[in-house]
Design an enzyme around this catalytic site. Structure first.
Site, short mmCIF file in Angstrom:
data_model
loop_
_atom_site.label_atom_id
_atom_site.label_comp_id
_atom_site.label_asym_id
_atom_site.label_seq_id
_atom_site.Cartn_x
_atom_site.Cartn_y
_atom_site.Cartn_z
N ARG A 94 0.81 -1.22 0.00
CA ARG A 94 0.00 0.00 0.00
C ARG A 94 0.85 1.27 0.00
O ARG A 94 0.35 2.36 -0.29
CB ARG A 94 -0.92 0.02 1.23
CG ARG A 94 -2.06 -0.99 1.17
CD ARG A 94 -2.88 -0.92 2.45
NE ARG A 94 -4.06 -1.77 2.40
CZ ARG A 94 -5.25 -1.38 1.96
NH1 ARG A 94 -5.41 -0.15 1.52
NH2 ARG A 94 -6.28 -2.20 1.96
N ASP B 192 -3.64 -2.44 -3.72
CA ASP B 192 -4.54 -2.94 -2.69
C ASP B 192 -4.81 -4.40 -3.02
O ASP B 192 -5.40 -4.70 -4.07
CB ASP B 192 -5.83 -2.13 -2.67
CG ASP B 192 -6.84 -2.63 -1.64
OD1 ASP B 192 -6.63 -3.72 -1.07
OD2 ASP B 192 -7.87 -1.94 -1.44
N VAL B 193 -4.38 -5.30 -2.15
CA VAL B 193 -4.44 -6.72 -2.47
C VAL B 193 -5.87 -7.24 -2.61
O VAL B 193 -6.09 -8.32 -3.17
CB VAL B 193 -3.66 -7.53 -1.41
CG1 VAL B 193 -4.43 -7.60 -0.11
CG2 VAL B 193 -3.32 -8.92 -1.90
N LYS C 269 1.82 -19.61 7.11
CA LYS C 269 0.99 -20.05 8.23
C LYS C 269 0.59 -18.83 9.07
O LYS C 269 1.25 -17.79 9.00
CB LYS C 269 1.74 -21.10 9.06
CG LYS C 269 3.00 -20.55 9.74
CD LYS C 269 2.73 -19.97 11.10
CE LYS C 269 3.93 -19.37 11.73
NZ LYS C 269 3.63 -18.61 12.96
N HIS D 44 8.31 -22.80 7.15
CA HIS D 44 9.76 -22.84 6.98
C HIS D 44 10.44 -23.86 7.90
O HIS D 44 11.56 -24.27 7.64
CB HIS D 44 10.37 -21.45 7.21
CG HIS D 44 10.43 -21.01 8.64
ND1 HIS D 44 9.36 -20.46 9.30
CD2 HIS D 44 11.45 -21.07 9.55
CE1 HIS D 44 9.71 -20.18 10.54
NE2 HIS D 44 10.97 -20.54 10.73
N GLU E 149 11.40 -19.88 23.98
CA GLU E 149 12.31 -18.82 23.58
C GLU E 149 12.35 -17.70 24.60
O GLU E 149 11.38 -17.45 25.32
CB GLU E 149 11.94 -18.28 22.20
CG GLU E 149 10.51 -17.82 22.04
CD GLU E 149 10.18 -17.47 20.60
OE1 GLU E 149 11.09 -17.40 19.76
OE2 GLU E 149 9.00 -17.26 20.31
N ASP F 271 -0.03 -19.82 16.84
CA ASP F 271 1.20 -19.33 16.22
C ASP F 271 2.23 -20.43 16.06
O ASP F 271 2.97 -20.46 15.07
CB ASP F 271 1.78 -18.19 17.07
CG ASP F 271 3.00 -17.56 16.43
OD1 ASP F 271 2.93 -17.21 15.24
OD2 ASP F 271 4.03 -17.42 17.11
N HIS G 165 3.77 -25.27 13.16
CA HIS G 165 5.17 -25.71 13.26
C HIS G 165 5.31 -27.03 14.03
O HIS G 165 5.94 -27.98 13.56
CB HIS G 165 6.01 -24.65 13.99
CG HIS G 165 6.16 -23.37 13.23
ND1 HIS G 165 6.29 -23.31 11.86
CD2 HIS G 165 6.24 -22.09 13.66
CE1 HIS G 165 6.42 -22.05 11.49
NE2 HIS G 165 6.40 -21.29 12.56
N LYS H 80 6.93 -18.00 25.30
CA LYS H 80 7.72 -16.79 25.09
C LYS H 80 8.21 -16.24 26.43
O LYS H 80 7.65 -16.53 27.48
CB LYS H 80 6.89 -15.72 24.38
CG LYS H 80 6.73 -15.94 22.88
CD LYS H 80 6.10 -14.73 22.24
CE LYS H 80 6.16 -14.83 20.73
NZ LYS H 80 7.54 -14.81 20.22
#
Length: 455
Positions: free
Chosen positions: A43, A84-85, A134, A164, A202, A221, A226, A326
């Site tokens: 954009r 604009d997608v 994802k 990934h 993490e 997430d 994953h 986290k």
């Protein structure tokens, strides 16, 4: 090989940190020809010159030790279009050109349906491909609807739902270790393996990602995609080949075999938590609820743990624990395979033997085997650890994924039915958590997380 790559979300974090360096690595490795063109679309009201300056700056920051020539080539091959997608006219202008195009949706997942619908109305040249990050959908119904939209746009083999993690060298080594070594595969079953922990803990906290993370949380997430993908590679039956059909069929078999969680299972086999103020090393971390951009009323979890069982001959009686958190005190990113103890120890009072553990360390990449041996005193048992570090992969994970997209190999992408099965596994958890049937625990930032509850 496709020679046109279009990235919607071309000015975003994913493009800056991963896609641009991946293209530079592909160029440095001789995998890209001179004719490849990159079009970034977003954009922002930028010119191509401004975009090239931005790309060069991002490559300087994130390109690592990639050769300067390769990074310069990526910047010089890029052009930029404002779009604009969700607007079919804008989308048509971006994808227009000769020959097939690979369209990468480096966008928030909530924009996928509108983007796919706009691409359908705009039309794609024959032989084109589409790439989605994802999480694929927000729930089972959303994934099914998105699959229907994609099926109207392109054939399934042209749809790349990328994760990934599947291209990481250590993840690939899970299959290599299992399937290429006679010493492992005969004992890769519930007779010898008590449990497998798939962990992504993490020290990173929110790090400015509230706009995305607060609407998703740790379960969606990390675990839904994953870690379930890692479960598939760890638990799958040996495929005939590593071709896309054989490999993905076996992965779907694993997800289909996951024992459905009852409401009582969710209460006793899942947990969620979020971090309180604390210190991680020398930095102070505020409570998650106080992070900028967070809506405390959403009760988003920053720690999630789920225990699963598989209804299969190979794995009946083995526990699979998937965990991600986290703002913890230490990074722990591994697949830990915990073997059952030996039935008898002939060492008298020489101590106890800890269970053997085979660890596939994901970051940094390595392999470790925890054993028991004889210590300095005769008949006295002592821990023994064997470790190995892996040589760096030729390509970063996103480099491998982009190469597969451009060459048309979908083996490491997620098939539509696989994406739906992953949501099926966690639907009972999502439902129970939304109704607050499982308490939202708390843990100090910098700690080991909530106190252990599972045996």
């Amino acid at each position: 090989m496709i020679e046109r790559l279009v990235v919607f979300g071309g000015t975003g974090d994913l493009t800056a940190r991963f896609l641009l360096p991946a293209l530079a690595a592909l160029r440095a490795g001789g995998h890209l020809g001179e004719r490849l063109s990159l079009t970034g679309a977003s954009r922002e009201d930028w010119s191509t010159g401004r975009y090239r300056e931005w790309a060069a700056d991002q490559l300087d920051r994130h390109g690592g030790d990639c050769p300067a020539e390769a990074m310069a080539w990526v910047g010089a091959s890029a052009r930029y279009l404002r779009a604009d997608v969700s607007d079919p006219a804008d989308v048509a202008a971006v994808v227009a050109g000769d020959g097939p195009v690979a369209v990468y949706l480096a966008l928030p997942p909530a924009l996928f349906p509108a983007a796919v619908a706009a691409l359908h109305r705009a039309g794609l040249p024959p032989g084109s491909r589409i790439v989605l990050e994802k999480p694929f959908g927000e729930d089972l119904a959303g994934a099914q609807e998105l699959n229907r939209l994609l099926a109207d746009l392109l054939p399934e083999q042209a749809v790349f739902r990328v994760d990934h993690f599947l291209a990481m060298a250590t993840v690939q080594n899970v299959l290599g270790s299992r399937l290429a070594n006679r010493v492992l595969e005969p004992i890769w079953n519930s007779t010898h393996i008590a449990g497998i922990d798939i962990v992504w803990d993490e020290t990173l906290a929110l790090e400015g990602r509230a706009g995305y993370y607060d609407t998703v949380g740790a379960l969606k997430d990390m675990i839904q995609n994953h870690l379930l993908q890692l479960l598939c590679l760890v638990a799958m039956e040996p495929p005939i080949t590593l071709g896309e059909r054989d490999l993905r069929d076996r992965k779907v078999d694993v997800l289909r075999s996951v024992r459905p969680l009852t409401e009582n299972d969710v209460l006793h086999r899942t947990r969620r938590a979020r971090y309180l103020p604390g210190r991680i090393g020398d930095r102070a971390v505020p409570a998650y609820a106080d992070e900028q951009g967070v809506d405390p009323g959403r009760r988003t979890e920053t720690f999630a743990e789920v225990e699963l069982e598989l209804n299969s001959w190979r794995w009946s009686g083995t526990r699979f624990r998937l965990r991600s958190g986290k703002a913890l005190g230490a990074d722990r990113k591994e697949v830990a395979v915990r073997f059952r103890p030996v039935p008898h120890l002939p060492f008298g009072h020489g101590g106890e033997a800890a269970p053997n553990v085979l660890r596939f360390e994901l970051e940094p990449e390595g392999l470790a085997l925890d054993l028991t041996g004889i210590g300095t005193r005769a008949h006295e048992l002592a821990p023994l650890s064997l470790t190995a570090r892996m040589d760096p992969a030729e390509l970063p994970a996103y480099g491998r994924l982009l190469l597969d997209v451009l060459t048309g190999d979908p083996a490491l992408s997620i098939r539509g039915d696989e994406a739906e099965q992953a949501w099926r596994v966690l639907e009972p958890v999502l439902s129970a958590w939304e109704r607050d049937l499982v308490p939202l625990e708390e843990y100090p930032a910098g700690s080991d997380g909530p106190a252990p509850r599972f045996p």
